[in-house]
Scaffold this active site. Sequence first.
Site, short mmCIF file in Angstrom:
data_model
loop_
_atom_site.label_atom_id
_atom_site.label_comp_id
_atom_site.label_asym_id
_atom_site.label_seq_id
_atom_site.Cartn_x
_atom_site.Cartn_y
_atom_site.Cartn_z
CG ASP A 33 -1.79 -1.23 1.29
OD1 ASP A 33 -2.24 -1.72 0.23
OD2 ASP A 33 -2.00 -1.74 2.42
CD GLU A 209 -9.22 -3.27 -1.87
OE1 GLU A 209 -9.86 -3.27 -0.80
OE2 GLU A 209 -8.41 -4.17 -2.18
#
Length: 319
Positions: A33, A209
């Site tokens: 991430d 997402e």
Amino acid sequence: MKIQKILTGFGFILAIGSGFSQNPIIKSPFTADPAPIVHNETLYLYTSHDTASVASTNYEMKDWLVFSTTDMKNWTNHGPKLSPKDFSWATGDAYAAEVEERDGKFYFYVSTFHKKDGRSNGGAAIGVAVADSPLGPFKDAKGEALIYNEMTTDNPHGWDDIDPSVFVDDDGQAYLYWGNGSLKTVKLKDNMVELDGPIQYDNPKNFIEGPWVYKRKGIYYLVYASKGEERERIEYATSDSPVGPWEYQGILADSAPNSFTIHPGIIEYKGKDYFFYHNGVLPTGGSYRRSVAVDYMHYNEDGTIQKVEQTEEGVEAIE
């Protein structure tokens, strides 16, 4: 592959030997991430931290890490700078996060889970910490969650409030984007820790997402993890407004090798455009033991983006 660890006053530098493949850029620990920012000619990279065992069948992510570079080759590991334990209302793991600078302060937006209390029955939540430096120390800026599960009702599952992305427009208006299953958008007040209006719900094509929003030459870009054939990939949309409507543009990056998820982080640094993401290619790596990588990103004259090629070589050092 030859990797040298060079001790510094803050941590250590990962020096990737010339002639060897660079990606993933962080060989240890396992990271995911990626969220880059640039401050004072230094690129800071904020990541989540995969600590799951090889046999694990779920995520284990206990804190957020910070790395930095000035040449896109040597990365200094500054270690963990924030954890869900730093938020009195939080519990569970440390999912995707992003940092935004404003007026000399650095706001660290994180996704984790909320304790069951008088405000929430649990579920995913977004918090914000603040510091005077990109390296912290960070502390809870609000004393409560910025977004918690009961505030959004368009999805029935309890993990739809994850993956925050914050963008400050040229006029100073800040926006928060997030979501799993749908894109959620809301204005932020100038203090960066309060909402300034109602939450907007959107459904960009194939959105799952991990939104990343930015502006380039008058065009607003929404980049996100999407529904690939078997695993997530990256797609994107554009708009002439920070709140859409978003016009679908296509696939930006294919699925990452050996990882179900992929997560975008995009930055211009010293005249070049970079696409950060994660994969699971390291030994013992996988969907729950991921590693951050970076490759070049190129724009066409009309502002559309050429498809990113995920490479082992990565990017060249900046002299």
